[in-house]
Structure formats: C-alpha cells, structure tokens
Design a protein around this motif. Structure first.
Motif, short mmCIF file in Angstrom:
data_model
loop_
_atom_site.label_atom_id
_atom_site.label_comp_id
_atom_site.label_asym_id
_atom_site.label_seq_id
_atom_site.Cartn_x
_atom_site.Cartn_y
_atom_site.Cartn_z
N LYS A 1 0.81 -1.23 0.00
CA LYS A 1 0.00 0.00 0.00
C LYS A 1 0.84 1.27 0.00
N LEU A 2 2.07 1.25 0.49
CA LEU A 2 2.83 2.50 0.61
C LEU A 2 4.18 2.52 -0.10
N THR A 3 4.99 1.47 0.09
CA THR A 3 6.40 1.62 -0.27
C THR A 3 6.67 1.56 -1.77
N LEU A 4 5.85 0.82 -2.53
CA LEU A 4 6.08 0.81 -3.98
C LEU A 4 5.86 2.22 -4.53
N GLU A 5 4.79 2.85 -4.07
CA GLU A 5 4.48 4.21 -4.51
C GLU A 5 5.59 5.18 -4.08
N LEU A 6 6.07 5.03 -2.85
CA LEU A 6 7.15 5.90 -2.36
C LEU A 6 8.41 5.74 -3.20
N CYS A 7 8.76 4.49 -3.51
CA CYS A 7 9.97 4.27 -4.30
C CYS A 7 9.79 4.80 -5.72
N ARG A 8 8.58 4.63 -6.27
CA ARG A 8 8.33 5.15 -7.63
C ARG A 8 8.48 6.67 -7.65
N GLU A 9 7.95 7.31 -6.60
CA GLU A 9 7.97 8.77 -6.58
C GLU A 9 9.36 9.32 -6.25
N PHE A 10 10.09 8.64 -5.36
CA PHE A 10 11.28 9.27 -4.79
C PHE A 10 12.63 8.71 -5.23
N ALA A 11 12.67 7.48 -5.75
CA ALA A 11 13.97 6.93 -6.15
C ALA A 11 14.35 7.51 -7.50
N ASP A 12 15.36 8.39 -7.53
CA ASP A 12 15.77 9.00 -8.80
C ASP A 12 16.52 8.00 -9.66
N GLU A 13 17.23 7.07 -9.00
CA GLU A 13 17.93 6.01 -9.73
C GLU A 13 17.79 4.73 -8.93
N PHE A 14 17.90 3.61 -9.63
CA PHE A 14 17.86 2.31 -8.95
C PHE A 14 18.94 1.44 -9.59
#
Ligand SMILES: *Cc1c(COP(=O)(O)O)cnc(C)c1O
Length: 299
Positions: A221-234
């Motif tokens: 519910k939260l962390t996939l969206e957070l990573c999509r929004e905030f991770a500039d690189e992976f």
C-alpha cells in the motif's frame, strides 16, 4: 542512537566527499531498530498485552525482539529457511519465540497472518507501515543535520521502508537531493515491481545481500508508490560487485558490514553510480554470518 557520519576512502578516489552513515552500529546491528521501536511505542496497552508478531529476513525480527523485550511484550518472529542461522540464534537469545516456516518470506508472512487471526497478536510489518516508515525516516533527519549540503543519498532497498522514510524527509528539506536505491540482481522484488508498475513476486535466490531478499507484498500500500515517486535512480549489482563492496569496506575503510550494506560501495566501484558531489552512503547492518566473514577476509 544517533550514529556517526564518517568519511570513506572513496572520497580520495572520487574527488568528492563520500560519507558513511554508520547505522550498523545501532543496538541489534541494523537501522531496523528505528522502525520497530517506534511502531511498538505506538501500541495501545491492550495491544501490548496481546503480544507482537512479525516476519523478517532477520534484522527486522531482531529489532522487534529487542524492542519488545525492553517493553516487556511477548514477540513471535516468523523466518523462512533462507535466514542465516546466526540471525536466528540472535533473535532467540533476545527471548522471542522463533518459527521457521517455508522457503520464502511470503510463507513467513502467511504464518504471521495466521497468528494475528487465531491468537489476536499484533503484526509489526517490516516496511509497509506508516509507523515503521516514520521510524526509519529519522535516519534521514540525522543525515541532513550532519551533512546539510548532501547532494546524493545512496541506500539499499528491500521492501522500501528505509528509502521511503528517508526520501520523504530529505526531499521535503531539499527537493533537489538525489535519492539512489541499490539492490542485488538476484531477486530484487522492488526493482521488478517498479519495472512492472505493480507488486510482482520474484524467485528468492541465495545472495550475499540476504537482508534484501523477500517480496514487497501482493497488496503493497505505501512503499512501492514511495519508491516510484522518490527513487531517482535504482542500481542493481551482481554478487561479484557486492563482494567487492564488502571487501573494500573491510580492507579500505576497516568496516565490517553485511552484503546488504555494501551495495552503495559496490555501485561506485563498479562504475554504476556517478559521484558528482557530497554523497552519503547508508551502511545499514553488520550482521554477517561468521563463515562469510572468514571467506571474505581470506579473499
Ligand atoms: C531491511 C534492511 C534493508 C532494507 O530496508 P527496507 O526498508 O526493507 O528497504 C537494508 N539493509 C539491511 C541491513 C536491512 O536489514
């Protein structure tokens, strides 16, 4: 504990400040104590009486066991058989009940759901939870206090609670800060889920970065969206590259960390991460199995 931020030898090699946030010095040997302690502090008295349950690749379970013990709360930790024995022993030594179930995190998670339904225990999730994410975010606050001109923060990602929490506070203070997530090529569920745009399961494989194994939850519910929004690189690393990161931390920076913690170093050494200004690498844990320490120390 407020952990130190020290300079890495990589500062000389890269020509920029490369700073190491020593979260592996926390009690229980990883940053996970932040989220677990905060989540447990938010329980009602009635919930505390019911006891807590969690599933874990090891470090979250150890943190929950530790925080539960300090609060006089009963804890049950569900672990798959991929979790190294040293981590299992450490959790039992803290007085928690350990259940070994199945070959994957998903099976351990199912067991927690059963404990909640049948015995009314309270689940403390390893990452996909507001309180846990808030707890992890405190390390982001410290980083910006200790290095206000940080340009890049590099952190290992499993379920994404750490990246989510740190990124929320870091981007609130400095919207231009660059957040880089790193994980292993062998079975990063978050990397696969980011690519697919929805939670996907991956086969769990043995890896030096065992703390980064496990899924992100089918109903994340939260962390996939957070990573999509905030991770500039992976960035994704081979086992070889993770090993190189661990060796460099051990021999060049004199720090013993687990594979999960070495992905930042590994990424820089492999040329997969450009260092263009003050860069903070989060060293997340030091719970390395003794036989692994021997193998790395002897090359
Ligand atoms: C849990 C863990 C991570 C990843 O944290 P997530 O919030 O699950 O992404 C990284 N390093 C270590 C040592 C860990 O125990």
């Amino acid at each position: 504990m407020r952990t130190p931020l020290i300079r890495s030898h990589l500062s000389i090699e890269t020509g920029h400040d490369v700073l190491l946030k020593l979260e592996m010095l926390q009690p229980v040997g990883s940053f996970k104590i932040r989220g677990a302690a905060y989540a447990i502090s938010q329980l009602s008295d009635e919930q505390k009486k019911s006891g807590v349950a969690c599933y874990s690749t090891g470090n979250h379970g150890r943190a929950v066991a530790y925080a539960a013990r300090l609060n006089g709360i009963r804890a049950t930790v569900c672990l798959s058989r991929l979790v190294p024995a040293a981590k299992v022993d450490a959790i039992e030594a803290l007085g928690a009940e350990v259940k070994r179930v199945g070959e994957s995190q998903d099976e351990a998670e199912t067991e927690v759901r059963r404990l909640v339904q049948e015995y009314g225990m309270v689940s403390i999730p390893p990452f996909d939870d507001e309180h846990v994410i808030a707890g992890q975010s405190t390390v982001g606050i410290e980083i910006l206090e200790q290095c206000p001109d940080a340009e890049t923060i590099v952190l290992p990602v499993s379920g994404g609670g750490l990246l989510g929490g740190v990124a929320i506070v870091a981007k609130a203070v400095n919207p231009h800060i660059r957040i880089v997530g790193a994980a292993m090529e062998n079975g990063s569920a978050m990397a696969a889920s980011l690519q697919a745009g929805r939670p996907v399961r991956v086969r769990e494989e043995p890896t030096l970065a065992d703390s980064l194994g496990g899924g992100i939850g089918d109903d994340n519910k939260l962390t996939l969206e957070l990573c999509r929004e905030f991770a500039d690189e992976f960035v994704l690393l081979s086992e070889e590259e993770i090993l190189r990161g661990m060796s460099s931390l051990l021999f060049d920076d004199n720090l013993l960390v687990e594979g999960a913690s070495a992905v930042g170093h590994g990424a820089i050494l492999a040329g997969k991460l450009e260092v263009s200004g003050p860069t903070v690498i989060l060293l997340t844990g030091r719970n390395v199995a003794p036989d692994q320490v021997r193998r790395i120390a002897t090359g």
